[in-house]
Design a protein around this motif. Structure first.
Motif, PDB file in Angstrom:
ATOM      1  N   ILE A   1     -50.571  75.601   8.087  1.00 43.36           N
ATOM      2  CA  ILE A   1     -51.080  76.909   7.796  1.00 43.36           C
ATOM      3  C   ILE A   1     -52.005  77.439   8.886  1.00 43.36           C
ATOM      4  O   ILE A   1     -52.058  78.644   9.262  1.00 43.36           O
ATOM      5  N   THR A   2     -52.969  76.509   9.070  1.00 45.93           N
ATOM      6  CA  THR A   2     -54.019  76.808  10.065  1.00 45.93           C
ATOM      7  C   THR A   2     -53.294  77.076  11.210  1.00 45.93           C
ATOM      8  O   THR A   2     -53.806  78.005  12.211  1.00 45.93           O
ATOM      9  N   SER A   3     -52.605  76.477  11.592  1.00 45.23           N
ATOM     10  CA  SER A   3     -51.767  76.571  13.308  1.00 45.23           C
ATOM     11  C   SER A   3     -51.163  78.093  13.187  1.00 45.23           C
ATOM     12  O   SER A   3     -51.199  78.786  13.941  1.00 45.23           O
ATOM     13  N   TYR A   4     -50.530  78.256  12.072  1.00 45.73           N
ATOM     14  CA  TYR A   4     -49.763  79.636  11.718  1.00 45.73           C
ATOM     15  C   TYR A   4     -50.720  80.888  11.942  1.00 45.73           C
ATOM     16  O   TYR A   4     -50.493  81.890  12.704  1.00 45.73           O
ATOM     17  N   VAL A   5     -51.883  80.566  11.402  1.00 43.67           N
ATOM     18  CA  VAL A   5     -52.955  81.658  11.299  1.00 43.67           C
ATOM     19  C   VAL A   5     -53.502  82.053  12.520  1.00 43.67           C
ATOM     20  O   VAL A   5     -53.703  83.071  12.946  1.00 43.67           O
ATOM     21  N   TYR A   6     -54.037  80.941  13.301  1.00 42.87           N
ATOM     22  CA  TYR A   6     -54.584  80.994  14.763  1.00 42.87           C
ATOM     23  C   TYR A   6     -53.709  81.363  15.841  1.00 42.87           C
ATOM     24  O   TYR A   6     -54.066  81.897  16.624  1.00 42.87           O
ATOM     25  N   LEU A   7     -52.591  80.354  15.873  1.00 42.21           N
ATOM     26  CA  LEU A   7     -51.618  80.623  17.131  1.00 42.21           C
ATOM     27  C   LEU A   7     -50.448  81.266  16.819  1.00 42.21           C
ATOM     28  O   LEU A   7     -49.596  81.324  17.538  1.00 42.21           O
ATOM     29  N   ASN A   8     -50.347  81.851  15.632  1.00 41.17           N
ATOM     30  CA  ASN A   8     -49.076  82.401  14.984  1.00 41.17           C
ATOM     31  C   ASN A   8     -47.783  81.847  15.293  1.00 41.17           C
ATOM     32  O   ASN A   8     -46.712  82.498  15.495  1.00 41.17           O
ATOM     33  N   SER A   9     -47.853  80.432  15.330  1.00 45.03           N
ATOM     34  CA  SER A   9     -46.409  79.533  15.356  1.00 45.03           C
ATOM     35  C   SER A   9     -46.680  78.506  14.608  1.00 45.03           C
ATOM     36  O   SER A   9     -47.673  77.897  14.503  1.00 45.03           O
ATOM     37  N   TYR A  10     -45.525  77.873  14.211  1.00 48.48           N
ATOM     38  CA  TYR A  10     -45.446  76.701  13.503  1.00 48.48           C
ATOM     39  C   TYR A  10     -45.018  75.665  14.448  1.00 48.48           C
ATOM     40  O   TYR A  10     -45.151  74.524  14.022  1.00 48.48           O
ATOM     41  N   GLN A  11     -44.779  75.889  15.660  1.00 45.33           N
ATOM     42  CA  GLN A  11     -44.056  74.801  16.594  1.00 45.33           C
ATOM     43  C   GLN A  11     -45.221  74.020  16.938  1.00 45.33           C
ATOM     44  O   GLN A  11     -46.284  74.455  17.414  1.00 45.33           O
ATOM     45  N   ILE A  12     -44.683  72.752  17.042  1.00 46.18           N
ATOM     46  CA  ILE A  12     -45.558  71.567  17.565  1.00 46.18           C
ATOM     47  C   ILE A  12     -45.999  71.533  18.994  1.00 46.18           C
ATOM     48  O   ILE A  12     -46.968  71.474  19.253  1.00 46.18           O
ATOM     49  N   ASP A  13     -44.872  72.331  19.630  1.00 45.98           N
ATOM     50  CA  ASP A  13     -45.449  72.336  21.263  1.00 45.98           C
ATOM     51  C   ASP A  13     -46.290  73.313  21.324  1.00 45.98           C
ATOM     52  O   ASP A  13     -47.063  73.183  22.087  1.00 45.98           O
ATOM     53  N   ALA A  14     -46.090  74.501  20.625  1.00 41.61           N
ATOM     54  CA  ALA A  14     -47.275  75.642  20.904  1.00 41.61           C
ATOM     55  C   ALA A  14     -48.581  75.053  20.293  1.00 41.61           C
ATOM     56  O   ALA A  14     -49.463  75.335  21.023  1.00 41.61           O
ATOM     57  N   PHE A  15     -48.529  74.302  19.267  1.00 43.96           N
ATOM     58  CA  PHE A  15     -49.838  73.627  18.991  1.00 43.96           C
ATOM     59  C   PHE A  15     -50.534  72.717  19.828  1.00 43.96           C
ATOM     60  O   PHE A  15     -51.734  73.011  20.267  1.00 43.96           O
TER      61      PHE A  15
ATOM     62  N   ALA B   1     -42.500  58.461  28.068  1.00 39.52           N
ATOM     63  CA  ALA B   1     -43.242  59.161  29.083  1.00 39.52           C
ATOM     64  C   ALA B   1     -42.647  60.508  29.653  1.00 39.52           C
ATOM     65  O   ALA B   1     -43.110  61.493  29.914  1.00 39.52           O
ATOM     66  N   GLU B   2     -41.234  60.504  29.975  1.00 34.66           N
ATOM     67  CA  GLU B   2     -40.563  61.443  30.107  1.00 34.66           C
ATOM     68  C   GLU B   2     -40.175  62.768  29.302  1.00 34.66           C
ATOM     69  O   GLU B   2     -40.304  63.807  29.556  1.00 34.66           O
ATOM     70  N   SER B   3     -40.249  62.324  28.071  1.00 35.58           N
ATOM     71  CA  SER B   3     -40.138  63.441  27.256  1.00 35.58           C
ATOM     72  C   SER B   3     -41.123  64.025  26.449  1.00 35.58           C
ATOM     73  O   SER B   3     -41.224  64.804  25.621  1.00 35.58           O
ATOM     74  N   LEU B   4     -42.462  63.562  26.692  1.00 37.17           N
ATOM     75  CA  LEU B   4     -43.560  64.030  25.909  1.00 37.17           C
ATOM     76  C   LEU B   4     -44.439  64.429  27.021  1.00 37.17           C
ATOM     77  O   LEU B   4     -45.373  63.798  27.360  1.00 37.17           O
ATOM     78  N   PRO B   5     -44.348  65.664  27.268  1.00 41.25           N
ATOM     79  CA  PRO B   5     -45.080  66.267  28.408  1.00 41.25           C
ATOM     80  C   PRO B   5     -46.650  66.500  28.038  1.00 41.25           C
ATOM     81  O   PRO B   5     -47.429  66.264  29.055  1.00 41.25           O
ATOM     82  N   PHE B   6     -47.013  66.486  26.796  1.00 42.16           N
ATOM     83  CA  PHE B   6     -48.544  66.807  26.627  1.00 42.16           C
ATOM     84  C   PHE B   6     -49.085  65.307  26.638  1.00 42.16           C
ATOM     85  O   PHE B   6     -50.198  65.390  26.504  1.00 42.16           O
ATOM     86  N   HIS B   7     -48.319  64.322  26.378  1.00 44.20           N
ATOM     87  CA  HIS B   7     -49.294  62.904  26.150  1.00 44.20           C
ATOM     88  C   HIS B   7     -49.822  62.378  27.482  1.00 44.20           C
ATOM     89  O   HIS B   7     -50.531  61.433  27.349  1.00 44.20           O
ATOM     90  N   HIS B   8     -49.153  62.560  28.570  1.00 48.42           N
ATOM     91  CA  HIS B   8     -49.742  61.806  30.043  1.00 48.42           C
ATOM     92  C   HIS B   8     -49.740  60.369  29.837  1.00 48.42           C
ATOM     93  O   HIS B   8     -50.595  59.762  30.166  1.00 48.42           O
ATOM     94  N   LEU B   9     -48.481  59.892  29.548  1.00 48.38           N
ATOM     95  CA  LEU B   9     -47.990  58.421  29.364  1.00 48.38           C
ATOM     96  C   LEU B   9     -47.928  57.853  30.481  1.00 48.38           C
ATOM     97  O   LEU B   9     -47.078  58.619  31.556  1.00 48.38           O
TER      98      LEU B   9
END
Lengths: 103, 582, 184
Positions: free
Chosen positions: B179-193, B468-476
């Protein structure tokens, strides 16, 4: 306040709503409860038709009202079948006597 | 095509559950066969997901403004957990063919198991926080229903309720984060978070980070929320293997791994995660040393190994923790199913009543020893490589005191593992019943899992590449298999750890020499056995909860009129709020 | 003016059906309210729904009520309500006050929407509704069959047995009382 047909229909909706809710709270007999439910649905029908007439889409209002009427009839049928069966199996249609969910 | 792969991977188990339930309990053989069929098909079909691994959304169903879009994303982290859920789930169902032979209400059992498998796959594939929460709740419900499967046994029912209450309290943390993610970022998507986590004010981000940590701790049974897992061992053993070793308890570790990029900058979070992992690993290992119930020892060892994974995430070694998750799922399921075969034959869970079973059950002894070697972290098994990777990652990026604690934990792990194996399979026979080795379906599942335990360490290269290839945010950083193996084998820390583990094992085998020392530890072991005070605390919590609900029961008059009054009162409140214009 | 009168009389009929103690009379008042309501619909211009409401509300449902009341039998005596009447009146009127204060002053302009025939709306625009109605009727039939099945081979619940035993004792007591009255 001017009495347009819409306002009169709204008065009707509110009145039937009140009567239905009062009946639902007061009644102890299962069949009386089904009667109260029917009155509530009449209020809903009147509201739908009134909304249809005021927005010049009377046919949309009618088609929605038909859906509600079908649902309500099914509820009435099953409710009365249940009431009759309860009377046969347990011998009473009184809500207080049937209530075993106490506390 | 990818849509079908994902939907069918979730949908085939659900369809299987529905079919087995509708067949009815009057035809148990058909139920067993149908369940095994769906298990095999579902497990093999899930392998098609490997073709579609990638970072983009596969399926997006718009659910209106309030709920966002329900999305499915098949990235590496989700796909391998989905594969584990489908395959280990399938093997557990095949094992149940023999374990649940002659039991009543098989329709309920299989339906709940398949519902759980589908929901777990949906949980890890979900790209929307709200959809993940929904699947989280479904898995919690299935876990409760399956723990209390024998619902005429009050211990089972109590265990189920305890598990439900504790994991649901953790789920509140997840919902608050969504719910916090939705309130501040207007999206429930994990990528957006993950990409816009900096847009949240720092205090809110810390709140979400620690809320997720609490949810993960409750779900993965970390200290201080660990008491539900040993009590959940009242479930039938294939269920313990599936839910409480290989899949559901992984959901907490999965949550931490997925949201690591967003939370790693929160001050104190990584340290808290490392501390939680360390305490759980050590505490649970100590509890496993003094326990006599075979399944409870395995439950505590699960808590301990999950502590290792949590520690690795806190230290930043995401690849190592996920690889250990993969290995642990396989060898822990193997150990649980082996224990199930033993319990099914012998009829008791108390290790003090077993002994010398190795002579009569050579196959089960062989696979159990393979699993035990993996648990202790000795070479050739996948547990060795994954545990060493974790320890190296912790040494490189985490504090030294934590590393020393984890090494100590490894030694205690070796100790209780060898204790378990010798008490059950070696020594003098304490029972005089005629025992037989495991029947056919059990052997099949055990064999496949043992094979996996011995070989999946070869997959570390492709595994790290996919992640590593499919998780762009993790920098593995992906590495080839050979490089990883060389790195592990050549590091001196590895051999220190192995030496300590062997030392722990030798300590048990020569325990007669330590007789006086063990005598002094007597009161300490009583303290350990009573759960170090946690059991008392949990009893108090449950007592307070139940007395509150008992006093609230007086509002349930059971009379229709009062219920309607309540409904209308609620309606009035809503109408007033709408009229005022909130 | 006639519309207002009709609406008020409809509400009065509905209230009478709640107030009356005999079930058969109550069903008849409800039939009357249905008939008046269908007149209201006709005056407002909804011809189809007026016909349907008359035939279903004043016809089908009333016949069902009569059947059910005849089979179930009337219970003697007026049953006192379990909730104090003033409280019920207050709770029933409160939402009306809020709704009325909010909704009655609404003066909605006529929206210029193109008028389409009822058949078009029912079968094309709201086709999903029709499908839902079919499902509803189907499930209603299934539910009814389920209730009747249950009647043939009722499940044994301890609460039901206790209830039946309690009923037996009460009937016995009544029987005893009537015998004593006769002997006096």
């Amino acid at each position: 306040m001017n009495l347009t047909p819409f306002s009169i229909a709204l008065i009707g909706v509110l009145g039937l709503l009140g009567v239905g809710l009062y009946g639902l709270m007061i009644s102890r007999n299962l069949i009386k409860i089904v009667v109260a439910l029917q009155i509530l649905v009449k209020a809903a029908l009147l509201g739908l038709v009134a909304a249809g007439s005021i927005s010049n889409q009377i046919n949309l209002g009618q088609s929605l009202a038909i859906t509600v009427l079908v649902a309500d009839t099914v509820v009435a049928v099953i409710g009365m079948a249940l009431a009759v069966q309860i009377r046969r199996q347990l011998g009473s249609m009184d809500v207080k006597e049937l209530s075993s969910l106490r506390g | 095509m990818a849509i079908w792969a994902a939907l069918l991977t979730i949908g085939l188990p659900w369809l299987g559950g529905l079919c087995v339930w509708m067949v009815g309990d009057k035809r148990p053989r058909l139920q067993h066969t149908l369940a095994s069929g769906f298990a095999v098909v579902g497990g093999l079909f899930s392998l098609t997901l490997l073709r579609f691994v990638g970072a983009k959304t596969i399926l997006s169903v718009p659910m209106g403004a309030a709920f966002g879009d329900f999305t499915l994303v098949a990235d590496g982290l989700g796909v391998y957990l989905a594969l584990i859920a489908a395959i280990v789930g399938g093997l557990a169902v095949i094992f149940s063919n023999d374990y649940m032979k002659g039991e009543a209400q098989l329709g309920r059992y299989y339906a709940l198991t398949f519902l759980f498998v589908g929901a777990m796959i949906g949980l890890v594939l979900s790209g929307s926080l709200l959809l993940m929460f929904i699947f989280w709740e479904i898995t919690a419900f299935c876990s409760y229903a399956l723990i209390s499967f024998h619902n005429d046994d009050p211990k089972a029912v109590a265990g189920g309720i305890k598990a439900l209450i504790m994991t649901q309290l953790g789920g509140i943390g997840l919902l608050a984060g969504a719910i916090t993610s939705y309130v501040y970022l207007n999206s429930y998507q994990i990528d957006a978070f993950l990409s816009r986590a900096e847009a949240l004010p720092p205090s809110v981000l810390s709140l979400v980070a620690f809320g997720f940590l609490l949810a993960a701790m409750a779900k993965s049974a970390q200290v201080p929320f660990q008491t539900w897992l040993p009590d959940a061992m009242e479930a039938p053993t294939p269920i313990s293997a599936l839910i409480h070793a290989a899949t559901m308890v992984n959901a907490g570790v999965y949550l931490l791994a997925r949201f690591f990029p967003a939370f790693e900058a929160v001050p104190g979070w990584r340290l808290a995660v490392i501390t939680v992992g360390l305490i759980s690993a050590l505490f649970a290992a100590l509890m496993a040393v003094v326990n006599n119930d075979l399944k409870r020892v395995l439950a505590y060892s699960t808590i301990s190994q999950l502590g290792y994974m949590v520690y690795a995430i806190g230290a930043g070694a995401i690849l190592a923790s996920q690889f250990h998750l993969l290995s642990h799922s396989l060898f822990k399921a193997l150990l649980f199913l082996g224990a199930g075969a033993v319990i099914h034959t012998v009829g008791t869970r108390d290790m003090l009543e077993m002994g010398g079973l190795g002579r009569r059950m050579p196959f089960v002894r062989a696979v159990f020893v393979v699993g035990a070697l993996a648990l202790a972290g000795l070479p050739i098994t996948n547990g060795f490589f994954s545990k060493e990777l974790i320890l190296e990652g912790g040494l490189a990026h985490g504090p030294l005191w934590a590393y020393l604690g984890m090494i100590l934990g490894a030694m205690i792990t070796g100790l209780y593992t060898i204790r378990m194996v010798t008490l059950v399979f070696y020594g003098d026979s304490r029972l005089f019943k005629a025992e037989h080795d495991a029947p056919g379906a059990m052997r099949l599942s055990l064999f496949v899992l043992a094979l996996g335990t011995l070989t999946t360490w070869l997959l570390v290269g492709p595994f790290s590449r996919i992640l590593a290839e499919s998780l762009p945010f993790h920098h593995l950083h992906a590495e080839g298999t050979l490089m990883v193996l060389v790195e592990v084998i050549s590091a001196p820390a590895t051999w220190i750890a192995v030496a300590l583990i062997l030392g722990g094992m030798l300590a048990w085998l020569n325990r007669a020499r330590f007789g006086s020392l063990i005598g002094k530890l007597g009161t300490f072991s009583d303290f350990l056995q009573s759960g170090m005070g946690f059991e008392w605390l949990n009893r108090q919590i449950i007592r307070v909860t139940q007395s509150t609900t008992a006093s609230l029961r007086r509002t349930q008059t059971g009379l229709l009129g009062w219920n309607v009054v309540g409904i209308i009162a609620g309606l009035i409140v809503v109408l007033v709020l709408v009229a005022i214009g909130i | 003016m006639p519309l207002l009168l009709l609406v008020i009389v409809t509400i009065l009929f509905a209230f009478q059906s709640i107030r009356v103690s005999r079930l058969m009379i109550s069903a008849l008042w409800l039939a009357g309210a249905s008939a008046l309501l269908s007149l209201v619909f006709y005056i407002m211009g909804a011809y189809t729904i007026a016909v349907i409401e008359l035939s279903v509300g004043a016809g089908l449902v009333t016949v069902l009520f009569v059947f059910a009341i005849t089979i179930a039998g009337e219970e003697p005596g007026e049953l006192r309500s379990l909730i104090p009447r003033p409280l019920a009146v207050a709770i029933a009127i409160l939402p009306l006050v809020v709704l009325g204060w909010y909704a009655l002053p609404l003066t909605l302009a006529h929206l210029p929407v193109p008028e389409t025939s009822l058949a078009n709306i029912l079968w094309q625009q709201r086709a999903l509704d029709v499908f839902v109605q079919v499902v509803l009727i189907f499930s209603g039939v299934l539910g009814l069959l389920g209730v009747l099945e249950e009647a043939k081979a009722p499940l044994k619940y301890p609460a039901v047995d206790e209830f039946a035993a309690k009923r037996e004792r009460e009937l016995q007591a009544l029987h005893q009382q009537s015998i004593e009255k006769e002997s006096i």
